[in-house]
Design a protein around this motif. Structure first.
Motif, PDB file in Angstrom:
ATOM      1  N   GLY A   1      -8.258  -5.314 -15.416  1.00  0.00           N
ATOM      2  CA  GLY A   1      -7.698  -5.354 -13.612  1.00  0.00           C
ATOM      3  C   GLY A   1      -6.890  -3.625 -13.508  1.00  0.00           C
ATOM      4  N   LEU A   2      -6.503  -4.166 -12.019  1.00  0.00           N
ATOM      5  CA  LEU A   2      -6.070  -3.791 -11.088  1.00  0.00           C
ATOM      6  C   LEU A   2      -4.757  -2.902 -11.809  1.00  0.00           C
ATOM      7  N   ARG A   3      -4.702  -1.209 -11.382  1.00  0.00           N
ATOM      8  CA  ARG A   3      -3.906  -0.218 -11.382  1.00  0.00           C
ATOM      9  C   ARG A   3      -3.379   0.356 -10.785  1.00  0.00           C
ATOM     10  N   LEU A   4      -1.714   0.989 -10.492  1.00  0.00           N
ATOM     11  CA  LEU A   4      -1.020   0.881  -9.340  1.00  0.00           C
ATOM     12  C   LEU A   4      -1.082   2.151  -8.932  1.00  0.00           C
ATOM     13  N   ILE A   5      -1.705   3.125  -8.055  1.00  0.00           N
ATOM     14  CA  ILE A   5      -1.429   3.938  -7.649  1.00  0.00           C
ATOM     15  C   ILE A   5      -0.209   4.346  -6.631  1.00  0.00           C
ATOM     16  N   TYR A   6      -0.376   4.589  -5.657  1.00  0.00           N
ATOM     17  CA  TYR A   6       0.741   4.864  -4.717  1.00  0.00           C
ATOM     18  C   TYR A   6       0.843   2.930  -4.290  1.00  0.00           C
ATOM     19  N   TYR A   7       2.527   2.660  -3.556  1.00  0.00           N
ATOM     20  CA  TYR A   7       2.706   2.121  -2.778  1.00  0.00           C
ATOM     21  C   TYR A   7       3.956   2.640  -1.872  1.00  0.00           C
ATOM     22  N   SER A   8       3.307   1.662  -0.168  1.00  0.00           N
ATOM     23  CA  SER A   8       4.180   2.221   0.696  1.00  0.00           C
ATOM     24  C   SER A   8       4.789   0.675   1.418  1.00  0.00           C
ATOM     25  N   GLN A   9       6.473   0.691   1.577  1.00  0.00           N
ATOM     26  CA  GLN A   9       6.783  -0.450   2.191  1.00  0.00           C
ATOM     27  C   GLN A   9       7.660  -0.734   3.576  1.00  0.00           C
ATOM     28  N   ILE A  10       7.267   0.788   3.366  1.00  0.00           N
ATOM     29  CA  ILE A  10       7.224   1.155   5.636  1.00  0.00           C
ATOM     30  C   ILE A  10       7.029   2.797   5.922  1.00  0.00           C
ATOM     31  N   VAL A  11       6.525   2.733   7.161  1.00  0.00           N
ATOM     32  CA  VAL A  11       6.340   4.421   7.417  1.00  0.00           C
ATOM     33  C   VAL A  11       6.771   5.286   7.273  1.00  0.00           C
ATOM     34  N   ASN A  12       6.381   6.197   6.858  1.00  0.00           N
ATOM     35  CA  ASN A  12       6.950   7.429   6.027  1.00  0.00           C
ATOM     36  C   ASN A  12       7.940   7.550   4.867  1.00  0.00           C
ATOM     37  N   ASP A  13       7.238   6.460   4.299  1.00  0.00           N
ATOM     38  CA  ASP A  13       7.944   6.276   2.955  1.00  0.00           C
ATOM     39  C   ASP A  13       6.574   5.574   1.673  1.00  0.00           C
ATOM     40  N   PHE A  14       6.608   6.043   0.829  1.00  0.00           N
ATOM     41  CA  PHE A  14       5.970   5.928  -0.542  1.00  0.00           C
ATOM     42  C   PHE A  14       6.437   5.700  -1.885  1.00  0.00           C
ATOM     43  N   GLN A  15       6.147   5.430  -2.441  1.00  0.00           N
ATOM     44  CA  GLN A  15       6.264   5.089  -3.958  1.00  0.00           C
ATOM     45  C   GLN A  15       5.659   5.477  -5.252  1.00  0.00           C
ATOM     46  N   LYS A  16       5.450   6.203  -6.319  1.00  0.00           N
ATOM     47  CA  LYS A  16       4.575   6.425  -7.393  1.00  0.00           C
ATOM     48  C   LYS A  16       3.998   5.092  -7.800  1.00  0.00           C
ATOM     49  N   GLY A  17       2.877   5.011  -8.107  1.00  0.00           N
ATOM     50  CA  GLY A  17       3.018   4.137  -8.777  1.00  0.00           C
ATOM     51  C   GLY A  17       2.599   4.451 -10.665  1.00  0.00           C
ATOM     52  N   ASP A  18       2.077   3.671 -11.626  1.00  0.00           N
ATOM     53  CA  ASP A  18       1.607   3.162 -12.426  1.00  0.00           C
ATOM     54  C   ASP A  18       0.647   4.915 -13.620  1.00  0.00           C
ATOM     55  N   ILE A  19       0.252   4.984 -12.581  1.00  0.00           N
ATOM     56  CA  ILE A  19      -1.090   6.289 -12.277  1.00  0.00           C
ATOM     57  C   ILE A  19      -0.974   7.198 -11.070  1.00  0.00           C
ATOM     58  N   ALA A  20      -0.341   8.158 -10.691  1.00  0.00           N
ATOM     59  CA  ALA A  20      -0.003   7.878  -9.658  1.00  0.00           C
ATOM     60  C   ALA A  20      -0.305  10.216  -9.244  1.00  0.00           C
TER      61      ALA A  20
END
Lengths: 112, 111
Positions: A42-61
């Motif tokens: 399946g898919l594993r989350l690396i990074y995500y961003s909900q707004i410009v200039n902001d991002f969060q680590k996922g499970d395998i960053a």
């Protein structure tokens, strides 16, 4: 695949090299995601961003970095610290208040 | 972290038959979604079912959700060769736009 483009389709990385995968969207979606997919998994989350200039680590960053300077763009850099980068990388987006994700066509990264 | 587990891992049926895939998950969810992936391509959203719903239909697709058993099933009726793909379930447990994905069921429809 809609309004999400990923480039290149195939990417070859040499030992110790950083490479950057592009993800661009014209859907005006706020949230963007990077996933890694290994064969038969399946898919594993690396990074995500909900707004410009902001991002969060996922499970395998670890071994990856991102930036979100523009709403339309969310590039992923695979650094030399990522020792096993061979995989299929998928970018996805979600609109404000939406729950479903829209995917790009993917980039396959191979190590020379 | 992997939430959903699909069963079976692979399924091969004749064209025209029905295909059923199952997904189990571990924690409470807000909704469960099914996606389809053709070989070497991105995923496409098929259907979303909320935690307060038990069954949902979309064309030849029927999804059920049993929150007491923490499981869902996807039924594709009257299968076609073009249905050959991998099918993934994904759960949303925190409404923070993150989905947790299962490993997928690879469906092959034999003409």
């Amino acid at each position: 695949d809609g309004g999400i483009t990923q480039s290149p389709k195939y990417l070859f990385r040499k030992e110790g090299q950083n490479v950057t995968l592009s993800c661009e969207q014209n859907l005006n979606h706020d949230a963007m995601y990077w996933y890694r997919q290994d064969p038969g998994q399946g898919l594993r989350l690396i990074y995500y961003s909900q707004i410009v200039n902001d991002f969060q680590k996922g499970d395998i960053a670890e071994g990856y970095s991102v930036s979100r300077e523009k709403k339309e763009s969310f590039p992923l850099t695979v650094t030399s610290a990522q020792k096993n980068p061979t995989a299929f990388y998928l970018c996805a987006t979600t609109g404000q208040g939406q729950e479903t994700q829209y995917f790009g066509p993917g980039t396959r990264l191979l190590v020379l | 972290s992997q939430q959903g587990e699909e069963d079976p891992q692979a399924l091969s049926i004749q064209e025209g038959e029905n295909a059923t895939m199952n997904c189990s998950y571990k924690t409470s969810i807000n909704n469960l979604q099914w996606y389809r992936q053709n070989s070497g391509r991105g995923l496409v959203h098929l259907i979303l079912i909320r935690s307060n719903e038990r069954e949902k239909h979309s064309g030849r697709l029927r999804v059920t959700l049993d929150t007491s058993k923490k499981s869902s099933s996807l039924l594709i009726t009257a299968s076609r060769a073009a249905d050959t793909a991998s099918y993934f379930c994904a759960t949303d447990e925190t409404s923070n736009y993150q989905l947790i994905w299962g490993a997928g069921t690879k469906l092959i429809i034999k003409p």
